[in-house]
Enzyme design. Sequence first.
Site, PDB file in Angstrom:
ATOM      1  CG  HIS A  81      -5.377  -2.758   0.014  1.00 42.27           C
ATOM      2  ND1 HIS A  81      -4.874  -2.189  -1.141  1.00 42.27           N
ATOM      3  CD2 HIS A  81      -4.787  -1.938   0.989  1.00 42.27           C
ATOM      4  CE1 HIS A  81      -3.900  -1.348  -0.945  1.00 42.27           C
ATOM      5  NE2 HIS A  81      -3.987  -1.213   0.487  1.00 42.27           N
TER       6      HIS A  81
ATOM      7  CG  ASP B 296      -6.382  -3.151  -3.957  1.00 39.33           C
ATOM      8  OD1 ASP B 296      -7.597  -2.386  -3.145  1.00 39.33           O
ATOM      9  OD2 ASP B 296      -5.264  -3.057  -3.816  1.00 39.33           O
TER      10      ASP B 296
ATOM     11  CB  SER C 293      -0.901   0.006   1.285  1.00 42.87           C
ATOM     12  OG  SER C 293      -2.080   0.880   0.930  1.00 42.87           O
TER      13      SER C 293
END
Length: 621
Positions: free
Chosen positions: A372, A341, A225
Amino acid sequence: MTNVRSLHSSSAARTIGLLTALHGAVASGLVAQQEPAGPIIRDGQAQIVPAFADPSTWIHHHLWVEAEFDSDGDGKPDRLHVDVFRPGQTETEGLKVPVIYESSPYYAGVAGQRQYLWDVRQELGSPPPPRQNQPEIPFEPHRTTISDSHVETWVPRGFAVVHSESPGTGLSQGCPTVGGENESLAPKAVIDWLNGRAKGYTTIDGNEEVTAYWSTGKVGMIGTSYNGTLPIAAATTGVEGLEAIIPVAPNTSYYHYYRSNGLIRHPGGWLGEDIDFLYDFINSGRPERRAYCNARIRDGEYAKGRDRISGDLNDFWMSRDYLRSIDRVKAATFLAHAFNDWNVMPEHSVRVYEALKARGVPAEIYFHQGGHGGEPPLELMNRWFTRYLYGVDNGIEDPPHAWIVREGEDRLKPTPYPDYPHPDASPVRVRPLAGGGEIGALSLAARPVEAQGSERLTDDVSFSGAELAQLPSSEHRLLYATAPLHQDVHLSGRPRVNLIVSADRPAANLSVWLVMLPWDEEAGDPGNIITRGWADPQNYRSLTESEPLIPGRFYQVSFDLQPDDQVIPAGRRIGLMVFSSDRDFTLWPSPGTRLTLALDGTWLELPVVGGAAAWRAAVGD
């Protein structure tokens, strides 16, 4: 982590003295000489070395690296908080090791109070309701460890593990900028320190230096991320020594994260998030500089450039797109992402992967079918880092270049493919046929122009996309679907739509979902949604300049949906759903906007493995 020795430069002299005495004892025959510990490579991977595996022998220390910028305006270069774990043999035997490095703005905590998100009840083209800034994150001045992630995996295999806190977070000086230049230059400074080109200090404001004499200078970055974004940010500086990166679910453009084809669109699960909320979310740095940073960044630069009225692409957003500096990237890049995601969407990795391949930079990609995050299997990551940090010719750069977890399979057991998209995929263009208020057809064969005409829908954000897809008929969406498939259809790449639309107002949201029918209630959204996309019809001609819609005039709006690789099973139908406001992603204007879709000229292009022949065999038209 327990039983870890700490070493600062203040104790280095005592250690060197001890080693000198020990060397003399060995030379005198008083101590039996042993073979120095070193890496063990088997099957192209760095193996756990027994001499490195005892945590009580690891050396742990933290320091501050001086960067080449002053982002907090105090007249001095910012210093970045850095944490090191390394095998004890780097001290006792003079061993030099490569480095696995992760940087993040999250290590000192975050402020995630959702009541401070933007209010999405906003009329399109109107100023947004004001947003209240989040309460400040408490400052923690006495932390001596940043993180121990990756330590147990890589230190026993002969690597050092380094962490650093992003500017303006934790014990690092500077301002958080969310995609600003200092976020790229900060990890560059740490890599420069690992190569002897930047200075490190034992304290945030002292002059006692620390060097990385134990580092080979070869660095691999990894993270998920935001932590996966920073390896790409560092690589775009072209810094020497950054040999390989494994970005997992990276954000490669903040415009693509917060906008979509000119439309204000929010990350999945964070309805109302924008860049200033993320700034507050990570702003955990030293309190004496927060007022300066807030005024210059959040309340200054962001307020001028963010634009929650038009959603247009501008210089503010362009400066936060890593693709503009992709020509500087030399690091071998192994990207990882998920096709479901809806936070950091898969286009972020695909756009970088395609750009790096075009430039001849070693690149591979791993996809899974979940949400995610989600690292590739350790074996693949190990082979990547062993190849580029230890220089072992293990063939990881050879085909296959794509690793895709098939539906229902273990995330750690991907199927290898020559590349992504699948080399045998080619576009198949299908067209909607009248009846979208219920379920119209999707067909290769276009009816004569005079037989088509147009169909209408009325915007109402009180209906979710999932609800609309399941209704047998609705005035709030248009839905077109194939007949049930005779055999599986493998899609690989970016679907694309070309919509001929008009609106009865100067602005409208435009949302497109590709779904599987009949809707499987047990599978939920992920099991029924193939992919999605959003666009602002006002940006039909340019992303940088929107044009108010003339009511009743038709516009050609073409855009890609999110990339995908999915096998649609026999018996299901592939459905194209067109609607206006998406309750989970877009602004929520008052209901009532009417959109008209002209079926003539409207089409959907699907990337089908096997092309038109495979489509005809599956669909029968």
